[in-house]
Design an enzyme around this catalytic site. Sequence first.
Site, PDB file in Angstrom:
ATOM      1  CG  ASP A  71     -11.269  14.510 -20.932  1.00 30.16           C
ATOM      2  OD1 ASP A  71     -11.740  15.630 -21.198  1.00 30.16           O
ATOM      3  OD2 ASP A  71     -11.330  13.997 -19.790  1.00 30.16           O
ATOM      4  CB  THR A  76     -16.080   9.036 -17.280  1.00 30.72           C
ATOM      5  OG1 THR A  76     -17.143   8.415 -16.574  1.00 30.72           O
ATOM      6  CG2 THR A  76     -15.426  10.075 -16.399  1.00 30.72           C
TER       7      THR A  76
END
Length: 290
Positions: free
Chosen positions: A239, A235
């Site tokens: 980022d 997930t």
Amino acid sequence: MAIWNLGSINADMVYTLPHLPAPGETLAALDLQQFLGGKGANMSVAATRAGSHVCHIGAVGPDGGWAVDRLLDYGVNTDHIARVDIPTGHAIIAVDRQAENQIILFPGANRAITSDQLGQALTQAASGDILVLQNETNMQPEAAKMGRDLGLRVCYAAAPFDAAAVQSVLPLLDLLFLNEVEAQQLQHATGKSPMALGVADVIITLGAKGARHFSAETGEILDIPAHAVTPVDTTGAGDTFTGYVLSGLDRCLPMPQAMALAARAAALMVTRPGTADVIPDLKEVQEARF
């Protein structure tokens, strides 16, 4: 120097499932965990843990005090996070046994940032600082223009992908991050290859294949391989990669070194369940054995 992040702040509700649900299917979750998340918060924590001074510009609702406290605990400057009367953004994340995921996102307070709030923050930035944006808040074009006018290095992570949103800031960008699917979608929308977008640096993440850098100045294409690991949860990997690249550039690393360090951080990240709360710090990344 500093990194200024106009970024989302979410509560990530992560449900572990035997498999991702099909349309109309009801599944009982095997586990539930809550983490600090949002692409913005993840990038702020990653860049901070990589060694940079990060100022987060964002908003939370009456239920979001814990998220601001968590960012502050991790070393992020939270002076420019507003408290508004809209619920804090949140994500419902389903993760299966193969670490694949599906995400439902509620923007909430992330879309309630004002021009006054943005201006008050960025007028404190110095020329040469980095400004990073993602497509989970409002005020993206305004921030990009303000950043360009102030002499900031304007960077954009094009997720969640929307071709119109990317194109609205494209002429103002110095660095663009895309994943492989987003790069294909943008090329379809613009008819232009990554090298022809008019952006000095374009980085395309390729999952298990690593990442590719396109330099418009030199015309060179650089491939950075990924490290082979057994993923648990993918997930927050993108980022984390982005935050580490930005921190590397902020600390004056050449692009190949910044990307190589970011690839190590992303590889370590996918071995952990969760998002911002489990992003590795610089010492962990440097000492990791793959």
